[in-house]
Design a protein around this motif. Sequence first.
Motif, PDB file in Angstrom:
ATOM      1  N   MET A 127       0.855  -1.201   0.000  1.00  0.00           N
ATOM      2  CA  MET A 127       0.000   0.000   0.000  1.00  0.00           C
ATOM      3  C   MET A 127       0.883   1.241   0.000  1.00  0.00           C
ATOM      4  SD  MET A 127      -2.878   1.720   1.150  1.00  0.00           S
ATOM      5  CE  MET A 127      -2.641   3.438   0.854  1.00  0.00           C
ATOM      6  N   ALA A 128       0.717   2.073  -0.967  1.00  0.00           N
ATOM      7  CA  ALA A 128       1.526   3.297  -1.036  1.00  0.00           C
ATOM      8  C   ALA A 128       0.690   4.421  -1.602  1.00  0.00           C
ATOM      9  CB  ALA A 128       2.744   3.061  -1.926  1.00  0.00           C
ATOM     10  N   VAL A 129       0.704   5.543  -0.918  1.00  0.00           N
ATOM     11  CA  VAL A 129       0.040   6.736  -1.432  1.00  0.00           C
ATOM     12  C   VAL A 129       1.087   7.835  -1.508  1.00  0.00           C
ATOM     13  CG1 VAL A 129      -1.967   8.214  -1.223  1.00  0.00           C
ATOM     14  CG2 VAL A 129      -1.934   6.047  -0.039  1.00  0.00           C
ATOM     15  N   ASP A 130       1.174   8.466  -2.642  1.00  0.00           N
ATOM     16  CA  ASP A 130       2.132   9.548  -2.810  1.00  0.00           C
ATOM     17  C   ASP A 130       1.352  10.832  -3.066  1.00  0.00           C
ATOM     18  OD1 ASP A 130       4.494  11.004  -3.417  1.00  0.00           O
ATOM     19  OD2 ASP A 130       4.097  10.675  -5.546  1.00  0.00           O
ATOM     20  N   MET A 131       1.212  11.658  -2.029  1.00  0.00           N
ATOM     21  CA  MET A 131       0.468  12.918  -2.190  1.00  0.00           C
ATOM     22  C   MET A 131       1.435  14.074  -2.036  1.00  0.00           C
ATOM     23  SD  MET A 131      -3.060  12.577  -0.194  1.00  0.00           S
ATOM     24  CE  MET A 131      -4.079  11.136  -0.289  1.00  0.00           C
ATOM     25  N   ARG A 132       1.216  15.088  -2.805  1.00  0.00           N
ATOM     26  CA  ARG A 132       2.104  16.247  -2.711  1.00  0.00           C
ATOM     27  C   ARG A 132       1.452  17.477  -3.298  1.00  0.00           C
ATOM     28  NH1 ARG A 132       6.847  14.724  -6.507  1.00  0.00           N
ATOM     29  NH2 ARG A 132       6.530  12.637  -5.730  1.00  0.00           N
ATOM     30  N   LYS A 142       7.096   1.603 -10.506  1.00  0.00           N
ATOM     31  CA  LYS A 142       5.979   2.520 -10.259  1.00  0.00           C
ATOM     32  C   LYS A 142       6.451   3.935  -9.945  1.00  0.00           C
ATOM     33  CE  LYS A 142       5.632   0.950  -5.518  1.00  0.00           C
ATOM     34  NZ  LYS A 142       4.872   0.132  -4.600  1.00  0.00           N
ATOM     35  N   GLU A 174      -2.546  -2.554  -4.295  1.00  0.00           N
ATOM     36  CA  GLU A 174      -3.078  -1.586  -3.329  1.00  0.00           C
ATOM     37  C   GLU A 174      -2.375  -0.232  -3.438  1.00  0.00           C
ATOM     38  OE1 GLU A 174      -3.114  -3.235   0.575  1.00  0.00           O
ATOM     39  OE2 GLU A 174      -4.176  -5.022  -0.074  1.00  0.00           O
ATOM     40  N   MET A 184      -0.466  11.544  -6.711  1.00  0.00           N
ATOM     41  CA  MET A 184      -1.577  12.477  -6.514  1.00  0.00           C
ATOM     42  C   MET A 184      -1.059  13.875  -6.180  1.00  0.00           C
ATOM     43  SD  MET A 184      -4.856  12.087  -3.973  1.00  0.00           S
ATOM     44  CE  MET A 184      -4.985  10.336  -4.030  1.00  0.00           C
TER      45      MET A 184
END
Lengths: 294, 291
Positions: free
Chosen positions: A1-6, A270, B30, B35
């Motif tokens: 699980m990885a979210v990259d927000m900036r 990715k 996942e 973003m």
Amino acid sequence: MAVDMRLPSVRKQVTDSLLSATTGKHLVVPGDVITSDTGFMRGHGTYMDEEKLTASVAGEVERVNKLICVRPLKTRFNGEVGDVVVGRITEVQQKRWKVETNSRLDSVLLLSSVNLPGGELRRRSAEDELTMRHYLQEGDLISAEVQSVFSDGALSLHTRSLKYGKLGQGVLVQVSPSLVKRQKTHFHNLTCGASIILGNNGYVWLYPTPGQQDEEAGGYYTSMEPVSLSDREVISRLRNCLLALAAHKVLLYDTSVLYCYESSLSHQIKDILKPEVMEEIVMETRQRLMDQEG
Amino acid sequence: MATVQVSEAEKVYIMHGVRDDLRVDGRGCEDYRHMEIETDVVSNTDGSAKVTLGHTVVLVGIKAEIGKPKPMVTDEGYLEFFVDCSANATPEFEGRGGEELGTELSNTLYKVFNNRNSIDLRGLCISPGEHCWVLYVDVLLLQCDGNLFDAISVAIKAALFNTRIPKVHISEDEEGGKEIELSDDPYDCMRLNVENVPCIVTLCKVGHRHVVDATLLEKACSVASLLISVTQRGTVTCVRKVGGGSLDPESIFEMTETGKRVGKALHAPLMEVLQKEESLEKKRQKVGFLG
């Protein structure tokens, strides 16, 4: 699980003078006056505005004797005879398929210009006409060559060679047609372990390098066997590299793609699409291409 | 919904990729795409945010207006949602083409966000039964590349965080008539508590596994998807199934568990970005739409 927000980053400004000084190209945006000299002829991508020749698209100015054209950076595909294209079937009609090839009008692929299983010199019977959907149905991808251009600019395609035909498992990448470099061959088996079809229409097909080809099927047989994980990794990496190159407007051809692939190896697949990684690997690719050219 | 054509072989390739936990763009099952979030992008709103997720771009603007509370709940304000599907996103939305999707989206958003557990609706009340703040949340889809719900919910949370509602004072004259006075100072305003505002996680069932943040291609290969709205603490506030296919109970359970985990992890980086942006204040370089 990885979210990259900036937060979004501001695009770096490249000054116009610097750009044209380094590349020696005359770049224009719509509305730019190309010349106020009336001795020139008006070509594609230009119009006359108060006696001045003005650009109507963003791109590079091309001059052939007295004719001035602007070749746009972002455009639809203007096909020429002999171009290799990758396209998607949109419709099956009487004796023909309609193919979406990123041109302004859908291209046609006639039943008489495909190789059907059973050899070169086979008569097309009424039965063939009824089983057209059996060979190619809506949504299928094909590689083909432009056979002729109609007067309205629509293209007629043919697949009368074993290298063309229906495409099997793989990934389609769509870029601007102006980014694909014209070369002797557009089919490459890259040394990194995958194959690539660089369509002149900006559609690029990435697929695992096939073993021996089954000649009998005439290019209409597709394997549904799972692709191995290592092949998948290579294809995914190539896909992201192509997008990175396209985002930075680097011409696509076998060497540039391969160099970009090699410089991306230090990053995870990715992560390639992150802006800073993208910039880094494209810079490295550009440098290597320049070194090679000397 | 914007649709893409996919050939059978491409579908097989995508489905096998999901099975091997390596999607076409190199992500695991996942992982979210990259973003980017920016708030305060539209000057004539009380709060706004623009979110870019891959090639999906959504813009959310919030306007506060004084209205009458609903007769059932006299001591609460409420939210109104409107989703505009711009024909810029896909030619299919031209004319009335985007209306159906817009209504579907706004109905779901209304269910997820307009309740007192998500937002302090009591705080929006000015005088019970007479006046309250109504927040008009307008969503504009600028580009579609799958996973609209997640992008919109993140944008709404960011825009709510950015919303500033002017403070009002109620003065009563001798006859008992009430008068609302708006503060003259533009900086004298109240902010909303976004602690409990949920984010939506969409899980698409592809083959035997499920993926988050599906692109249009992956969406074309999936039979059904599950929307799960999750708060910062990991509480599931809403679950909805979309798409024509069926899901068996076991996979719904698995998907809810994944959704919970992923949704919970979504909030921390989001709040971090929003706090960081706010701390920059004037130093922040606005990027907007042309950057």
